[in-house]
Design a protein around this motif. Structure first.
Motif, mmCIF file in Angstrom:
data_model
loop_
_atom_site.group_PDB
_atom_site.id
_atom_site.type_symbol
_atom_site.label_atom_id
_atom_site.label_comp_id
_atom_site.label_asym_id
_atom_site.label_seq_id
_atom_site.Cartn_x
_atom_site.Cartn_y
_atom_site.Cartn_z
ATOM 1 N N THR A 114 1.277 -0.919 0.404
ATOM 2 C CA THR A 114 -0.176 -0.446 0.004
ATOM 3 C C THR A 114 1.309 0.938 -0.015
ATOM 4 N N TRP A 115 0.336 2.242 -0.281
ATOM 5 C CA TRP A 115 1.349 3.308 -0.880
ATOM 6 C C TRP A 115 1.642 3.743 0.564
ATOM 7 N N GLY A 161 13.536 -2.217 -6.227
ATOM 8 C CA GLY A 161 13.192 -3.649 -6.718
ATOM 9 C C GLY A 161 12.389 -4.500 -5.130
ATOM 10 N N LEU A 162 12.522 -4.014 -3.849
ATOM 11 C CA LEU A 162 11.522 -5.023 -3.488
ATOM 12 C C LEU A 162 9.591 -4.553 -3.504
ATOM 13 N N VAL A 163 10.075 -2.841 -4.307
ATOM 14 C CA VAL A 163 8.703 -2.582 -3.974
ATOM 15 C C VAL A 163 8.256 -3.840 -5.616
ATOM 16 N N GLY A 164 8.983 -2.937 -6.971
ATOM 17 C CA GLY A 164 8.553 -4.187 -8.091
ATOM 18 C C GLY A 164 8.056 -4.693 -7.230
ATOM 19 N N GLN A 191 3.721 -10.174 -5.873
ATOM 20 C CA GLN A 191 3.803 -10.724 -4.961
ATOM 21 C C GLN A 191 4.537 -10.191 -3.487
ATOM 22 N N PRO A 192 3.025 -9.982 -2.431
ATOM 23 C CA PRO A 192 3.775 -9.024 -1.718
ATOM 24 C C PRO A 192 4.777 -9.810 -1.009
ATOM 25 N N LEU A 193 5.340 -8.686 -0.779
ATOM 26 C CA LEU A 193 6.864 -9.209 0.124
ATOM 27 C C LEU A 193 7.582 -8.439 0.726
ATOM 28 N N PHE A 194 6.617 -7.075 1.135
ATOM 29 C CA PHE A 194 7.556 -6.571 1.159
ATOM 30 C C PHE A 194 7.740 -5.682 2.847
ATOM 31 N N LEU A 195 9.080 -6.283 3.185
ATOM 32 C CA LEU A 195 9.569 -6.701 4.556
ATOM 33 C C LEU A 195 10.910 -5.517 4.885
ATOM 34 N N ASP A 196 11.023 -4.762 5.492
ATOM 35 C CA ASP A 196 12.406 -4.194 5.435
ATOM 36 C C ASP A 196 13.397 -5.118 5.675
ATOM 37 N N ARG A 197 13.295 -6.099 6.701
ATOM 38 C CA ARG A 197 14.615 -7.022 6.268
ATOM 39 C C ARG A 197 14.879 -7.594 5.485
ATOM 40 N N TYR A 198 14.576 -7.675 4.181
ATOM 41 C CA TYR A 198 14.227 -8.116 3.355
ATOM 42 C C TYR A 198 15.726 -7.214 2.829
ATOM 43 N N VAL A 199 15.668 -6.352 2.854
ATOM 44 C CA VAL A 199 16.572 -5.034 1.828
ATOM 45 C C VAL A 199 17.056 -4.764 3.292
#
Length: 495
Positions: free
Chosen positions: A228-229, A292-295, A300-308
């Motif tokens: 979400t925004w 890249g994570l936003v894209g 597929q929902p993957l937006f977690l800050d720990r991944y980047v």
């Protein structure tokens, strides 16, 4: 001087990591997964990875080795992350020193440990700090190679480090497009581009089987909400801060006094057009993984800050540039006073962030505490009692602290986690669970506290809840740190 610039941020980050390392003897659900898997045999770990959590397989095997050597404890669980982030801070300091001067290196290396997200994962028994260390090493190797100081063995080390980071978390491969942006920005030669391409392809090939296999386990991340925004506000703020640093990373004018530390030799200024700079390294490292994570999250929902998390190394480097620019500007008129800018900035930042720093070292900083629930079970249980878990994933309480559950019958469990190759085991069908519950006089229920509990949706959990409501009465209830232990006694005689 080089040793001082790298060692001071490293020692600073190490101190931040060791401060409150046990978090008052608490372990939350994500760390509980590491704990219980690391205590399994290597064969059991391999069996489990075929069903779940293959993306963390290398990390689990590493922690298994450490638990075998030193025994399971919160210190052993978290020290690898502390040491890894300490190494990452040294890498940021080295990058800043090379690309923007000693003050930028010191400022960037010290700033990394204070970033709130870094302080959170600095003491986390998960692989994200290790990935950040890999990102720091690979970026430092790339800078060394693009400066013409490296040899073929450095390219091999670069590709190997990127591959290792990818095996710890394959989303860390987003560092490759960030490094490609650095090559294009700095106008690296064709020869460097060819060698980088070969190293990048080799690293990707090593990680590709993991990526493909992990797709079959994508249900593990189905709980992540769609993008979400408002989720983009945080990354936008980080990019704005990084952008300021990039704008301040400019060639120094001829005759302009440099903000060098005492004892540092003055090197002639070089124009940066077509050359490496802190901006050409730091801004892509910050921006590209975030974008890249936003894209990916749009697919597929993957937006977690720990991944980047590793992208924050770029932010710290650019913060160092801002500090270095301030020192350089002040040294023109106030050379002595300029030496106090970095200590003052760090002191102000430390005071301003102290409430967050204390909060992140408390059990309340995490969703729950497995050990607190186990202690509640230890107090409330009686010989011959049964135990249930809603949802079944809360069985991690028993798996981390089996001694607290001695004498209790896990009546819903049909096949244990090790034998079934799962994290939580396989439970019996609802009818069998119902029959087993009705044969009990006293049942302990381990579940989530109301503030963090999700609605009961699984058929087995609905059966457990239904039987407890219809045939049992709650006689004791304890809630601590996101978990709840309730004791139920049978209202009607057992047939």
């Amino acid at each position: 001087m080089r040793f001082l610039v790298r060692s001071v941020p490293a020692l600073w980050t190490l101190a931040l990591g060791l401060w409150g390392l046990s978090r008052q003897d608490s372990v939350w659900r994500d760390e509980a997964a590491t704990w219980q898997v690391a205590r399994r045999s290597t064969a059991d770990i391999w069996s489990m990875l075929g069903n779940i959590d293959v993306v963390h397989g290398l990390y689990y095997l590493l922690m298994h080795g450490l638990f075998e050597l030193f025994g399971p404890s919160t210190a052993v669980l978290r020290l690898p992350s502390v040491l890894a982030m300490t190494l990452a801070a040294a890498c940021v300091a080295a990058l800043g020193h090379r690309l923007a001067g000693a003050w930028a290196g010191l400022g960037g290396g010290l700033a990394l440990g204070l970033l709130p997200a870094v302080q959170f994962y600095l003491q986390e028994g998960r692989p994200y700090a290790l990935v950040a260390a890999g990102a720091g090493i690979s970026t430092l190797l790339l800078v060394t190679l693009l400066e013409g100081r490296g040899r073929a063995v450095h390219w091999v080390a670069y590709g190997g480090t990127v591959a290792l980071g990818g095996l710890l978390n394959w989303l860390s491969l987003m560092i490759l497009p960030a490094h490609l942006a650095t090559l294009l920005w700095s106008r690296a030669g064709r020869d460097a581009g060819k060698r980088w391409t070969a190293a990048a392809l080799a690293a990707t090939a090593c990680v590709l089987p993991l990526i493909l296999f992990s797709r079959s386990q994508s249900a593990q991340v189905s709980w992540i909400p769609p993008l979400t925004w408002h989720m983009l506000i945080g990354p936008a703020v980080l990019l704005a801060v990084g952008g300021v640093g990039a704008l301040l990373d400019r060639p120094r004018a001829e005759g302009y006094p440099s903000a060098r530390s005492p004892g540092e030799e003055r090197r002639p200024d070089r124009p940066r057009a077509g050359r490496l700079s802190a901006a050409s390294v730091g801004l892509p490292l910050l921006a590209v993984p975030q974008a890249g994570l936003v894209g990916l999250s749009l697919v597929q929902p993957l937006f977690l800050d720990r991944y980047v998390l590793f992208s924050l190394l770029g932010l710290a480097l650019l913060i160092g540039v801002v500090i270095g620019a301030a020192v350089r500007a002040a040294s023109y008129r106030y050379p002595r006073a300029s030496l106090g800018i970095l200590p003052v900035v760090m002191a102000v930042a430390m005071v301003a962030l102290l409430p967050q720093s204390l909060a992140k070292r408390s059990p309340a900083s995490r969703v729950d505490d497995v050990l607190a629930a186990a202690a509640g079970v230890q107090r409330l249980k009686r010989p011959g009692n049964a135990v249930l878990f809603i949802p079944a994933a809360r069985r991690d309480t028993e798996l981390v602290s089996p001694d607290a559950f001695s004498g209790l019958a896990d009546i819903a469990l049909a096949q244990g986690p090790e034998k079934s190759g799962t994290l939580k085991g396989i439970e019996a069908e609802p009818d069998r669970i119902r029959a087993a519950m009705l044969a009990q006089r006293r049942i302990l229920l381990v579940t989530d506290a109301p503030r963090v509990a999700r609605p009961v949706t699984a058929a087995r959990d609905k059966a457990k809840t239904s039987v407890l409501e219809e045939h049992f009465t709650a006689v004791a209830d304890e809630e601590a740190r996101g978990r709840r232990v309730t004791v139920y006694e049978r209202r009607t005689p057992v047939r």
